[in-house]
Write a protein that holds these residues in place. Sequence first.
Motif, PDB file in Angstrom:
ATOM      1  N   ARG A  37       0.717  -1.273   0.012  1.00 32.53           N
ATOM      2  CA  ARG A  37      -0.229   0.254  -0.433  1.00 32.53           C
ATOM      3  C   ARG A  37       1.106   1.230   0.291  1.00 32.53           C
ATOM      4  O   ARG A  37       2.043   1.024   0.385  1.00 32.53           O
ATOM      5  CB  ARG A  37      -0.916  -0.225   1.706  1.00 32.53           C
ATOM      6  CG  ARG A  37      -1.882   0.811   1.612  1.00 32.53           C
ATOM      7  CD  ARG A  37      -3.270   0.955   2.366  1.00 32.53           C
ATOM      8  NE  ARG A  37      -4.125   1.586   2.957  1.00 32.53           N
ATOM      9  CZ  ARG A  37      -3.907   2.650   3.384  1.00 32.53           C
ATOM     10  NH1 ARG A  37      -2.332   3.100   4.437  1.00 32.53           N
ATOM     11  NH2 ARG A  37      -4.580   3.887   3.170  1.00 32.53           N
ATOM     12  N   ALA A  38       0.655   2.545  -0.840  1.00 35.77           N
ATOM     13  CA  ALA A  38       1.382   3.706  -0.889  1.00 35.77           C
ATOM     14  C   ALA A  38       2.560   3.522  -1.697  1.00 35.77           C
ATOM     15  O   ALA A  38       3.221   4.450  -0.854  1.00 35.77           O
ATOM     16  CB  ALA A  38       0.883   3.734   0.675  1.00 35.77           C
ATOM     17  N   GLY A  40       5.011   2.225  -5.944  1.00 33.30           N
ATOM     18  CA  GLY A  40       4.832   1.925  -6.332  1.00 33.30           C
ATOM     19  C   GLY A  40       5.737   1.920  -7.376  1.00 33.30           C
ATOM     20  O   GLY A  40       6.936   1.698  -7.197  1.00 33.30           O
ATOM     21  N   THR A  61      -2.696   2.847  -4.039  1.00 33.21           N
ATOM     22  CA  THR A  61      -2.365   4.080  -3.233  1.00 33.21           C
ATOM     23  C   THR A  61      -2.875   3.853  -1.852  1.00 33.21           C
ATOM     24  O   THR A  61      -2.389   2.583  -1.739  1.00 33.21           O
ATOM     25  CB  THR A  61      -3.640   4.897  -3.602  1.00 33.21           C
ATOM     26  OG1 THR A  61      -5.412   4.068  -3.445  1.00 33.21           O
ATOM     27  CG2 THR A  61      -3.892   4.711  -5.694  1.00 33.21           C
ATOM     28  N   ALA A  62      -2.639   4.704  -1.332  1.00 32.02           N
ATOM     29  CA  ALA A  62      -2.932   4.697   0.041  1.00 32.02           C
ATOM     30  C   ALA A  62      -4.474   5.274   0.388  1.00 32.02           C
ATOM     31  O   ALA A  62      -4.460   5.319   1.952  1.00 32.02           O
ATOM     32  CB  ALA A  62      -1.899   5.956   0.780  1.00 32.02           C
ATOM     33  N   ASP A  63      -5.172   5.183  -0.183  1.00 29.31           N
ATOM     34  CA  ASP A  63      -6.145   5.778   0.275  1.00 29.31           C
ATOM     35  C   ASP A  63      -6.980   4.210   0.510  1.00 29.31           C
ATOM     36  O   ASP A  63      -7.039   2.941   0.326  1.00 29.31           O
ATOM     37  CB  ASP A  63      -7.507   5.523  -1.012  1.00 29.31           C
ATOM     38  CG  ASP A  63      -7.151   7.002  -1.613  1.00 29.31           C
ATOM     39  OD1 ASP A  63      -6.163   7.780  -0.936  1.00 29.31           O
ATOM     40  OD2 ASP A  63      -7.555   7.606  -2.302  1.00 29.31           O
TER      41      ASP A  63
END
Length: 63
Positions: A37-38, A40, A61-63
Amino acid sequence: MRPLTDAEVRAWCPGGRPTEAEWTAAVSDRGDLYPDRAAGNCTVLYHADGRPVSIGYWGVTAD
């Protein structure tokens, strides 16, 4: 964003110079290519003749 190492690229592209088609297939078929997560990853993509053409980016993404 972290570039893949040569060994990481060769795990799914033995020639070490992935085309866009090889990259698309790899990120579609292999969940292990996705980072935590978060984060790339990225790698250079090549034409069939070996010339670099673009950069492939993917991540979570971090969402």
